[in-house]
Write an enzyme that holds these catalytic residues in place. Structure first.
Site, PDB file in Angstrom:
ATOM      1  N   HIS A  14      11.659  91.127  49.360  1.00  0.00           N
ATOM      2  CA  HIS A  14      12.453  89.898  49.385  1.00  0.00           C
ATOM      3  C   HIS A  14      13.852  90.236  49.865  1.00  0.00           C
ATOM      4  CE1 HIS A  14      13.670  85.942  47.081  1.00  0.00           C
ATOM      5  NE2 HIS A  14      14.369  86.113  48.199  1.00  0.00           N
ATOM      6  N   GLU A 197      13.824  79.346  41.703  1.00  0.00           N
ATOM      7  CA  GLU A 197      15.156  79.964  41.766  1.00  0.00           C
ATOM      8  C   GLU A 197      16.133  78.979  41.127  1.00  0.00           C
ATOM      9  OE1 GLU A 197      16.772  80.483  45.712  1.00  0.00           O
ATOM     10  OE2 GLU A 197      18.266  81.970  45.054  1.00  0.00           O
ATOM     11  N   ASP A 275      17.477  90.408  48.256  1.00  0.00           N
ATOM     12  CA  ASP A 275      17.678  89.026  48.722  1.00  0.00           C
ATOM     13  C   ASP A 275      18.628  88.964  49.921  1.00  0.00           C
ATOM     14  OD1 ASP A 275      17.133  86.334  48.771  1.00  0.00           O
ATOM     15  OD2 ASP A 275      18.180  85.834  46.908  1.00  0.00           O
ATOM     16  N   ASP A 276      19.934  88.915  49.652  1.00  0.00           N
ATOM     17  CA  ASP A 276      20.943  88.854  50.719  1.00  0.00           C
ATOM     18  C   ASP A 276      22.012  89.894  50.383  1.00  0.00           C
ATOM     19  OD1 ASP A 276      20.048  86.303  52.230  1.00  0.00           O
ATOM     20  OD2 ASP A 276      20.034  85.723  50.119  1.00  0.00           O
TER      21      ASP A 276
HETATM   22  N1  HPA Z   1      17.306  81.223  48.350  1.00  0.00           N
HETATM   23  C1  HPA Z   1      16.898  80.297  49.215  1.00  0.00           C
HETATM   24  N2  HPA Z   1      17.072  80.415  50.517  1.00  0.00           N
HETATM   25  C2  HPA Z   1      17.671  81.511  50.981  1.00  0.00           C
HETATM   26  C3  HPA Z   1      18.119  82.485  50.132  1.00  0.00           C
HETATM   27  C4  HPA Z   1      17.916  82.351  48.744  1.00  0.00           C
HETATM   28  O1  HPA Z   1      18.292  83.188  47.905  1.00  0.00           O
HETATM   29  N3  HPA Z   1      18.684  83.452  50.905  1.00  0.00           N
HETATM   30  C5  HPA Z   1      18.567  83.046  52.177  1.00  0.00           C
HETATM   31  N4  HPA Z   1      17.960  81.857  52.238  1.00  0.00           N
HETATM   32 ZN    ZN Z   2      15.629  84.727  49.071  1.00  0.00          ZN
END
Ligand code: HPA
Ligand code: ZN
Length: 332
Positions: A14, A197, A275-276
């Site tokens: 992820h 989330e 994630d990012d």
């Molecule tokens: N959630 C949803 N969309 C996304 C995310 C996230 O953490 N990161 C990049 N797009």
């Molecule tokens: Zn994500």
């Protein structure tokens, strides 16, 4: 972030390639392409990497895609991610890309795939890391756009092994994308979706039952529904959990309130991911080290997380076994 525990070999499941754009690289790509950014200098941009919720992050994330224009920009972005990920124990990565974030601003899909493809194909030789793409549909856009995109992904089957669903969650339930996910399944593509989330447990149910996902991205809010927890445990549905993301986007106030340990204690197939990472303060092992400290995870927990990551990957069985053997031989 310094880490007191050495990284274990792990699969990252992820991570959004656009979310690996470090401010320094954003600035240098902007200079290379003559892209105007509304930040006068690097420190001003760095200060903008601070968020109150998912949408506040997405606004900056989409804004900065403007610096990605040519194939070499996408290749440099992926190369920078692989360098950092490999140093943090990542041996295999299933990386998200948001094609609509690029085609929607006039960058052709071919440019994205050419650049990423070049870096992904040489990742094994350069970084000892295998890498594939999962193309995500933007759930806050018309599902018809996703349906148009799917056939255009099929020529890149060597690189693109599956489809996902991301962007603003609340108000955009998974079932809106039932038809395109069914088509993706018919094409033999893997299916995953962000759910739980910010969205409710009902979105996790819908991702499982209407989209047929094989993993749930995040899934944190599943813990609010005991019957959903039972389902996830019985079927060992992997959850790709992202602790520093959850902290940065304020779904928890403090890392010691993170549900990861409760997920493991409930017998769920949780994994840790970044994630990012450029936006949320750490790559994969930075996440592992942070939850180790905050939640008092043991060596046993960390090994389980790494084992779960390879089992939950879309690698062929023989590759999973090879990685699990290397993990068993690695020191903690
Ligand atoms: N959630 C949803 N969309 C996304 C995310 C996230 O953490 N990161 C990049 N797009
Ligand atoms: Zn994500």
């Amino acid at each position: 972030m310094s880490s007191p525990v050495p990284p274990l070999p792990t699969a990252e499941l992820h991570v959004h390639i656009e979310g690996t754009l470090e401010p320094e690289l954003a600035f240098s790509l902007a200079a290379r392409n003559g892209t105007r950014l509304r930040y006068a200098h690097l420190d001003a941009l760095r200060r903008a990497y601070s968020f109150t919720d998912l949408q506040s992050f997405l606004d900056l994330y989409y804004e900065l895609t403007a610096v990605l224009q040519r194939p070499e920009d996408f290749a440099d972005l992926a190369e920078a991610y692989f360098t950092r990920a490999a140093a943090q124990g990542v041996r295999h990565a299933e990386v998200f890309v948001d094609p609509q974030a690029h085609t929607g601003r006039g960058v052709p899909l071919e440019v994205v795939m050419e650049g990423l493809g070049e870096a992904f194909r040489r990742a094994e030789a350069r970084h000892g890391l295998s890498a594939r793409l999962i193309a995500c549909f933007l759930r806050d856009r018309d599902p018809a756009e996703a349906e148009d995109l799917l056939p255009r992904l099929l020529p890149y089957r060597d690189l693109v092994i599956g489809v996902g669903l991301d962007s603003a969650e609340v108000g955009f339930p998974p079932e809106l994308f039932e038809r395109v996910f069914a088509r993706a399944a018919d094409e033999g593509l893997h299916r995953v979706a962000h759910a739980g989330e910010e969205g409710p447990p009902a979105y996790v149910w819908s991702a499982l039952d209407r989209l047929g996902v094989e993993r749930v991205d995040h899934g944190n809010r599943s813990l609010e529904d005991p019957s959903l927890v039972a389902r996830l445990r019985e079927e060992q549905v992997p959850l790709t959990v992202c602790p520093l993301s959850n902290l940065a986007l304020r779904s928890i106030d403090r890392l010691d309130a993170h549900p990861l340990r409760r997920m493991l204690d409930a017998g769920l197939a949780a994994t840790v991911n970044s994630d990012d990472p450029a936006y949320f303060g750490g790559y994969l092992h930075d996440n592992v080290a942070a939850v180790t400290r905050a939640l008092g995870l043991t060596d046993g927990h960390r090994r389980r997380l790494a084992e779960n990551s390879f089992r939950a990957s879309f690698l062929p069985e023989a590759d999973k076994e090879r990685h699990l053997a290397a993990l068993a031989a690695a020191r903690s």
